[in-house]
Scaffold this active site. Structure first.
Site, PDB file in Angstrom:
ATOM      1  N   TRP A  72      42.281  37.783  49.276  1.00  0.00           N
ATOM      2  CA  TRP A  72      43.139  36.634  48.940  1.00  0.00           C
ATOM      3  C   TRP A  72      43.658  36.002  50.229  1.00  0.00           C
ATOM      4  O   TRP A  72      44.081  36.727  51.133  1.00  0.00           O
ATOM      5  CB  TRP A  72      44.306  37.127  48.066  1.00  0.00           C
ATOM      6  CG  TRP A  72      45.248  36.061  47.597  1.00  0.00           C
ATOM      7  CD1 TRP A  72      44.918  34.834  47.091  1.00  0.00           C
ATOM      8  CD2 TRP A  72      46.685  36.130  47.595  1.00  0.00           C
ATOM      9  NE1 TRP A  72      46.065  34.153  46.754  1.00  0.00           N
ATOM     10  CE2 TRP A  72      47.169  34.913  47.061  1.00  0.00           C
ATOM     11  CE3 TRP A  72      47.613  37.100  47.971  1.00  0.00           C
ATOM     12  CZ2 TRP A  72      48.522  34.647  46.898  1.00  0.00           C
ATOM     13  CZ3 TRP A  72      48.960  36.838  47.815  1.00  0.00           C
ATOM     14  CH2 TRP A  72      49.401  35.625  47.280  1.00  0.00           C
ATOM     15  N   ASP A 117      47.134  45.838  45.149  1.00  0.00           N
ATOM     16  CA  ASP A 117      47.696  44.546  44.730  1.00  0.00           C
ATOM     17  C   ASP A 117      47.148  44.251  43.329  1.00  0.00           C
ATOM     18  O   ASP A 117      45.970  43.945  43.165  1.00  0.00           O
ATOM     19  CB  ASP A 117      47.286  43.454  45.723  1.00  0.00           C
ATOM     20  CG  ASP A 117      47.911  42.104  45.353  1.00  0.00           C
ATOM     21  OD1 ASP A 117      48.805  42.076  44.477  1.00  0.00           O
ATOM     22  OD2 ASP A 117      47.509  41.084  45.943  1.00  0.00           O
ATOM     23  N   LYS A 121      50.032  36.144  35.800  1.00  0.00           N
ATOM     24  CA  LYS A 121      48.828  35.797  35.034  1.00  0.00           C
ATOM     25  C   LYS A 121      48.828  36.474  33.668  1.00  0.00           C
ATOM     26  O   LYS A 121      48.507  35.846  32.668  1.00  0.00           O
ATOM     27  CB  LYS A 121      47.556  36.193  35.788  1.00  0.00           C
ATOM     28  CG  LYS A 121      47.663  36.198  37.288  1.00  0.00           C
ATOM     29  CD  LYS A 121      47.541  34.823  37.908  1.00  0.00           C
ATOM     30  CE  LYS A 121      48.007  34.896  39.353  1.00  0.00           C
ATOM     31  NZ  LYS A 121      47.524  33.887  40.230  1.00  0.00           N
TER      32      LYS A 121
HETATM   33  C1  LMR Z   1      45.351  32.173  43.497  1.00  0.00           C
HETATM   34  O1  LMR Z   1      44.791  33.003  44.219  1.00  0.00           O
HETATM   35  O2  LMR Z   1      44.839  31.081  43.237  1.00  0.00           O
HETATM   36  C2  LMR Z   1      46.682  32.504  42.893  1.00  0.00           C
HETATM   37  O3  LMR Z   1      47.005  33.834  43.152  1.00  0.00           O
HETATM   38  C3  LMR Z   1      47.743  31.568  43.286  1.00  0.00           C
HETATM   39  C4  LMR Z   1      48.173  31.744  44.707  1.00  0.00           C
HETATM   40  O4  LMR Z   1      49.360  31.941  44.917  1.00  0.00           O
HETATM   41  O5  LMR Z   1      47.346  31.671  45.615  1.00  0.00           O
END
Ligand code: LMR
Length: 404
Positions: A129, A210, A245
Site C-alpha cells: 500500500w 495490517d 471497508k
Molecule cells: C486504498 O488503498 O485505496 C484505500 O485504503 C484508501 C486509502 O486510504 O488509500
C-alpha cells in the site's frame, strides 16, 4: 518560517477522486480508491450500520469524551470478530486493544510503538500500500522492500519472499497484509502462512499484520485465518484493524490496534504506550463509528444483518472479478491476465506503466492508480467489455472495437 518548504505532490491514491470528479465524460469508470461500489457505482451505507446509527442517535445524550481506550464494548467486539473467542492469548489476558482513528491511525501508533521499542527496520513485500512506507518512515523507522508479488503469474514469489524473511532478526518487523492484499489481491495461502509463522518463531522478528479488508476476500472466517494463526502461535504480535471497508465506515475513521504481549503484564505495558502515543497525537478517539460498531456487535440481530451484508459485498466483488476475467479472455490478451478472476478483495495490479494508466484515463475515461492497481468494484456488466478492450488496446495496441 515556511519559506523553504517545497510544494508536495498530491497523494497517489487520494488524488484519484479529484481527477474522477473533475472528468465530465458520462462514460467514466472509477477503478481508483479502495471503496466498495454497488451496481450503480455508489458506496452505500450498510443497513446494519444505518440501524445502529438510529439507535446511537436516540441513545446518545452527550458529546463528552469517550474513554481513551475507546467506546464501551468496542475492543471486546473487535477482539471477537478478529481473533475469535478461543485464542489462548485472549484467555491469558495477553491481548490489548485500543480504538484508533481508522486502520491508518493504528499503523501510526504501531510505528511509534516500534520506534520506542528499538525496532530497526520494517520490512515489507513489494509492492505494498502506497502509504505504508510513509507511515513507518514518519515514525523514524527504516524500511526495506523484499520480493512478494510475481507479476508474470499474478501470484506470489514465495521462494523469493521466504529467502529474505529468513534473514530477518529480532530488531526487524515484517509487515504482512491481512486478507485482500493491497495493491495486488494476491494473498498467502494458509500453508504459506503456517510456514511464515515457523520462520518468525525461528528468527525472532516481530510480525505486524495490517488487516483492512477482513471478510471481503472469501469470508470473515477464512480471511481471519492469518490473524488467528499468528495470534495463536506468536508470543508477540501487532495488528492494525480497520472497519472502513467491512463496515463501510470509511469517513467515520474507525479502527483498532491489537497488541499481543508475551504475558498479561506486557500487554498492559503495550496498551499504556498506545494510549500515551494517542494522547500525544490526537488525544482522544472519535466516537461515532465505534459506537455503531459496538452497537452492531452487541446485538445478535444486527450482527447477523451485518454478516450477511458483508457476505453480499464479498460475492459481488468476486462476481465482478469473474466478469472482467471473462471479458479479458475475449480480447487478444486471452487468458494472460486470468488471475484477475482469482484474486482476493478489491484490488488487482494490471501490468501497466504510469504512462499507460494515464492513457487509460485520457483516452478511455477509465480512472485507476498510476501503479496499475484497479479496484474491481468499478466493473459492471455494462462496462466490463469496454474496460477489457481498453486494457487490451493499451497493453497490446489492439484497435478497440466500439460496442454496437
Ligand atoms: C486504498 O488503498 O485505496 C484505500 O485504503 C484508501 C486509502 O486510504 O488509500
Amino acid at each position: 518560517m515556511f519559506a523553504t518548504l517545497p510544494l508536495l505532490p498530491a497523494d497517489p491514491i487520494l488524488d484519484l477522486g479529484r481527477l474522477f470528479d473533475a472528468d465530465p465524460r458520462p462514460e467514466k469508470v472509477n477503478l481508483g480508491i479502495g471503496v466498495y461500489l454497488d451496481d450503480t457505482a455508489h458506496t452505500p451505507i450498510m443497513r446494519a450500520v444505518a440501524e445502529a446509527e438510529t439507535i446511537v442517535r436516540r441513545r446518545e445524550n452527550s458529546k463528552a469524551y469517550l474513554p481513551p481506550k475507546g467506546a464501551p464494548g468496542y475492543a471486546e467486539g473487535i477482539e471477537r470478530i478478529a481473533l475469535g473467542s478461543d485464542i489462548a492469548a485472549v484467555a491469558e489476558g495477553r491481548c490489548a486493544i485500543v480504538q484508533t482513528p481508522g486502520g491508518c491511525g493504528a499503523l501510526g501508533i504501531a510505528g511509534a510503538l516500534m520506534k520506542r521499542s528499538g525496532v530497526e527496520c520494517v520490512v515489507m513485500g513489494t509492492p505494498t500500500w502506497s502509504n505504508h512506507k510513509p507511515v513507518f518512515g514518519a515514525a523514524g523507522l527504516a524500511t526495506r522492500m523484499i520480493p512478494y508479488y510475481d507479476a508474470d503469474t499474478g501470484g506470489i514469489d514465495f521462494a523469493g519472499f521466504i529467502a529474505e524473511v529468513k534473514t530477518l532478526g529480532p530488531k526487524d518487523v515484517l509487515l504482512i497484509h491481512g486478507a485482500c492484499h493491497n495493491p495486488t489481491g494476491a494473498d498467502l495461502s494458509h500453508e504459506q502462512i503456517d510456514e511464515l509463522i515457523d520462520i518468525a518463531l525461528d528468527r525472532g522478528f516481530l510480525p505486524m499484520i495490517d488487516s483492512a479488508y477482513h471478510g471481503l476476500g472469501e469470508s470473515l472466517d477464512t480471511d481471519g485465518y492469518v490473524l488467528r494463526a499468528f495470534a495463536s502461535r506468536l508470543p508477540e504480535l501487532l495488528i492494525s484493524y480497520s472497519c472502513s471497508k467491512n463496515f463501510g465506515l470509511y469517513r467515520e475513521r474507525t479502527g483498532a490496534i491489537i497488541m499481543i504481549g508475551k504475558d498479561a503484564d506486557h500487554a498492559a505495558i503495550l496498551q499504556s504506550h498506545a494510549l500515551d502515543i494517542a494522547r500525544q497525537t490526537y488525544s482522544m478517539p472519535p466516537a461515532h463509528g465505534a459506537l455503531m460498531v459496538s452497537e452492531i456487535l452487541a446485538s445478535d440481530e444486527l450482527e447477523a444483518m451485518w454478516r450477511s451484508e458483508l457476505a453480499e459485498m464479498q460475492s459481488a466483488i468476486r462476481a465482478r472479478r469473474r466478469l472482467f476475467a471473462d471479458a479479458l479472455a475475449h480480447t487478444p490478451l486471452g487468458n494472460s491476465l486470468a488471475w484477475v478472476g482469482d484474486h482476493n478483495g478489491m484490488f488487482s495490479l494490471l501490468p501497466m506503466t504510469p504512462e499507460q494508466t494515464r492513457r487509460m484515463r485520457d483516452e478511455f475515461a477509465i480512472h485507476m492508480a498510476a501503479s496499475g492497481r484497479i479496484n474491481v468494484c468499478g466493473i459492471r456488466a455494462d462496462n466490463a467489455e469496454r474496460l477489457a478492450r481498453a486494457v487490451a488496446q493499451i497493453l497490446s495496441s489492439e484497435p478497440v472495437m466500439q460496442s454496437a
